[in-house]
Design a protein around this motif. Structure first.
Motif, PDB file in Angstrom:
ATOM      1  N   CYS A 169     -24.106  16.300 -11.837  1.00  0.00           N
ATOM      2  CA  CYS A 169     -24.361  15.079 -12.610  1.00  0.00           C
ATOM      3  C   CYS A 169     -25.255  14.127 -11.836  1.00  0.00           C
ATOM      4  O   CYS A 169     -25.121  14.011 -10.616  1.00  0.00           O
ATOM      5  CB  CYS A 169     -23.059  14.331 -12.893  1.00  0.00           C
ATOM      6  N   LYS A 170     -26.118  13.437 -12.565  1.00  0.00           N
ATOM      7  CA  LYS A 170     -26.856  12.294 -12.017  1.00  0.00           C
ATOM      8  C   LYS A 170     -26.751  11.136 -13.002  1.00  0.00           C
ATOM      9  O   LYS A 170     -27.421  11.109 -14.027  1.00  0.00           O
ATOM     10  CB  LYS A 170     -28.322  12.609 -11.760  1.00  0.00           C
ATOM     11  N   PRO A 171     -25.895  10.160 -12.707  1.00  0.00           N
ATOM     12  CA  PRO A 171     -25.779   9.005 -13.602  1.00  0.00           C
ATOM     13  C   PRO A 171     -26.933   8.031 -13.412  1.00  0.00           C
ATOM     14  O   PRO A 171     -27.671   8.092 -12.422  1.00  0.00           O
ATOM     15  CB  PRO A 171     -24.454   8.372 -13.169  1.00  0.00           C
ATOM     16  N   SER A 172     -27.064   7.111 -14.356  1.00  0.00           N
ATOM     17  CA  SER A 172     -28.052   6.038 -14.218  1.00  0.00           C
ATOM     18  C   SER A 172     -27.778   5.228 -12.960  1.00  0.00           C
ATOM     19  O   SER A 172     -26.619   4.972 -12.605  1.00  0.00           O
ATOM     20  CB  SER A 172     -27.993   5.118 -15.441  1.00  0.00           C
ATOM     21  N   GLU A 173     -28.839   4.775 -12.310  1.00  0.00           N
ATOM     22  CA  GLU A 173     -28.667   3.927 -11.127  1.00  0.00           C
ATOM     23  C   GLU A 173     -28.092   2.559 -11.488  1.00  0.00           C
ATOM     24  O   GLU A 173     -27.596   1.848 -10.615  1.00  0.00           O
ATOM     25  CB  GLU A 173     -29.997   3.756 -10.391  1.00  0.00           C
ATOM     26  N   TYR A 174     -28.144   2.192 -12.766  1.00  0.00           N
ATOM     27  CA  TYR A 174     -27.548   0.922 -13.192  1.00  0.00           C
ATOM     28  C   TYR A 174     -26.027   1.011 -13.317  1.00  0.00           C
ATOM     29  O   TYR A 174     -25.330   0.014 -13.139  1.00  0.00           O
ATOM     30  CB  TYR A 174     -28.123   0.482 -14.542  1.00  0.00           C
ATOM     31  N   THR A 175     -25.515   2.194 -13.662  1.00  0.00           N
ATOM     32  CA  THR A 175     -24.073   2.350 -13.902  1.00  0.00           C
ATOM     33  C   THR A 175     -23.528   3.636 -13.270  1.00  0.00           C
ATOM     34  O   THR A 175     -22.977   4.495 -13.955  1.00  0.00           O
ATOM     35  CB  THR A 175     -23.787   2.379 -15.420  1.00  0.00           C
TER      36      THR A 175
END
Length: 470
Positions: A169-175
């Protein structure tokens, strides 16, 4: 809420080799926590761990994988309060909506656990039997956005695990915080390496897109980013599921009961402060009921309590980040300059936080940026029409096609019109409703492939035909 967050690679928690970055609370513009910044080398380690785990995970008995997914749902439910708090702090939505996101994640996980993987019998004759089997692909990469950080991660991860794939997984850097914690919790249940998470920005996303060890990418986000992923994925012909930008149109026919439909229209347009891919974003209203519906929507907008999602009375949170707030503000300012009428809202609220109140814009039409471009925020343009054929043509003129809707007391007429909408899902007397058993995806520049249901699950598989001569 814990204050230390780690990557999970091969079942182990670790810091980011490239350092850390701050995650901001959009309601206060202050730091929630630091997140680890993964290096490309750590991405390689995560992919290698997932590839090694795949060797055994793909052969795990089906019933065992189903039971493990139910155990994951149990873990999420047991940590619901913590996960909801993280969502509010890093994403900004009100607490009631964050809890709904966690509840939905549990339900979606259980649905995927119980979904059977079919074996289709193509022929079964005296001398021959032909079977179609669905086999896992290998390492699946999930790249998620910032608007529904927990729910969309679950949408990506669970069908991948259910079908025998392993995941990075790579989530958004904002969340990123919610996904980091989610993967840590899930690793209490799964074998090491089956589910990994790395965080980063463009460098990590680009490395995922071109990585030779990744067999599939599932991405939810903007059309330009999806195009870049598609280009890079050609290096090893990765499978792709791309759920990209939308600019959903709703057409309101003159026979509707304005009082009956206004709440549904408002809620599906401003769901998550309008920061939902399938939210209603262009509202075409017949001239006969235009003023009445505008007035009712204003009542609903002005009844919202805007503020920090941690406050119990708040019903409407901030825009998630400064960049998105700038987009929303620019589109509204342009609409004003073009002569549109602001019915309510229209300006950022004073003080800290990225607060923009629910905004309704009338006397606007196609050719204005707010109508032609996806605002992805708490603003709804309301376009007057007289001829439904004209409204339908306007709705279909967009180069995107995620969702659309027809609102009418006449279901037969509404169904005929819905069939002519150029979008992946057409709702009647509703909008933005996604369900675990109903396939969902876009057409045109809104991407390709579907999620949810059997069809969505099978996008994580390859077809193998077994041809048996008896």
């Amino acid at each position: 809420m814990q204050t230390h967050f780690s990557l999970t690679i091969n079942g182990q928690q670790t810091g980011g080799d490239a350092g850390q970055f701050d995650v901001l609370n959009p309601a206060t513009e202050t730091m929630v926590a630091s997140a680890p910044l993964a290096s490309v080398d750590q991405l390689d380690q995560a992919v290698e761990a997932a590839a090694e785990a795949f060797k055994s995970w793909q052969h795990t008995p089906d019933a065992e994988r189903q039971a493990l997914l139910h155990s994951i749902a149990d873990v999420i439910a047991a940590n619901a309060d913590e996960l909801a708090e993280i969502i509010v702090l890093e994403q900004g939505k009100p607490m009631f909506l964050a809890h709904a996101e966690v509840t939905g994640a549990v339900a979606w996980t259980r649905y995927n656990a119980d979904l059977p993987i079919p074996v289709d019998i193509i022929e079964d004759s005296e001398h021959k039997r032909i079977e179609a089997h669905h086999k896992p692909l290998g390492v699946v990469a999930s790249i998620t956005p910032w608007n529904w950080p927990l729910m969309i991660a679950i949408w990506h991860i669970m069908p991948a695990l259910r079908t025998g794939n392993t995941v990075v997984c790579k989530p958004s850097e904002y969340t990123p915080l919610n996904t980091l914690r989610l993967v840590e919790l899930i690793n209490q249940v799964l074998p090491a390496g089956v589910l990994n998470v790395v965080t980063g920005q463009a460098e990590i996303g680009g490395a995922i897109s071109s990585h030779p060890g990744i067999s599939k990418i599932v991405f939810t986000g903007s059309t330009p980013t999806g195009q870049r992923i598609m280009s890079s994925a050609a290096t090893n012909l990765k499978r792709l599921t791309l759920e990209l930008g939308g600019n959903d149109a709703a057409i309101i026919l003159p026979d509707v009961d304005v009082d009956a439909v206004a709440e549904g229209i408002f809620q599906t347009a401003f769901l998550n402060m309008g920061q939902t891919c399938a939210a209603l974003k262009r509202l075409y209203v017949h001239d006969d009921i235009y003023d009445a519906l505008c007035n009712k929507l204003v009542e609903l907008a002005q009844a919202q309590v805007v503020g920090n999602g941690l406050d119990a009375e708040v019903t409407f949170g901030p825009v998630q980040n400064a960049n998105q707030l700038k987009i929303v503000t620019t589109l509204v300012d342009d609409a004003k300059a073009q002569g549109a009428r602001i019915l309510c809202g229209g300006e950022r609220l004073a003080g800290p936080g990225y607060f923009f109140p629910p905004t309704l814009v009338a006397d606007i039409t196609d050719g204005t940026r707010l109508v032609d471009e996806e605002q992805f925020g708490p603003v709804l343009p309301i376009i007057r029409y007289q001829d439904v054929e004209e409204a339908l043509a306007r709705a279909n003129a967009a180069d995107v096609g995620l969702g659309g809707s027809i609102w009418s007391a006449d279901i037969d007429t509404a169904t005929q019109l819905a069939n002519r909408l150029e979008c992946g899902t057409a709702w009647i007397n509703g909008h933005a409703e996604v369900l675990p058993h109903a396939p969902f995806g876009g057409c045109k520049m809104s991407g390709f492939g579907v999620e949810f249901g059997e069809q969505g699950m099978l996008e994580y598989t390859r077809l193998q035909v077994i041809n048996i001569n008896k």
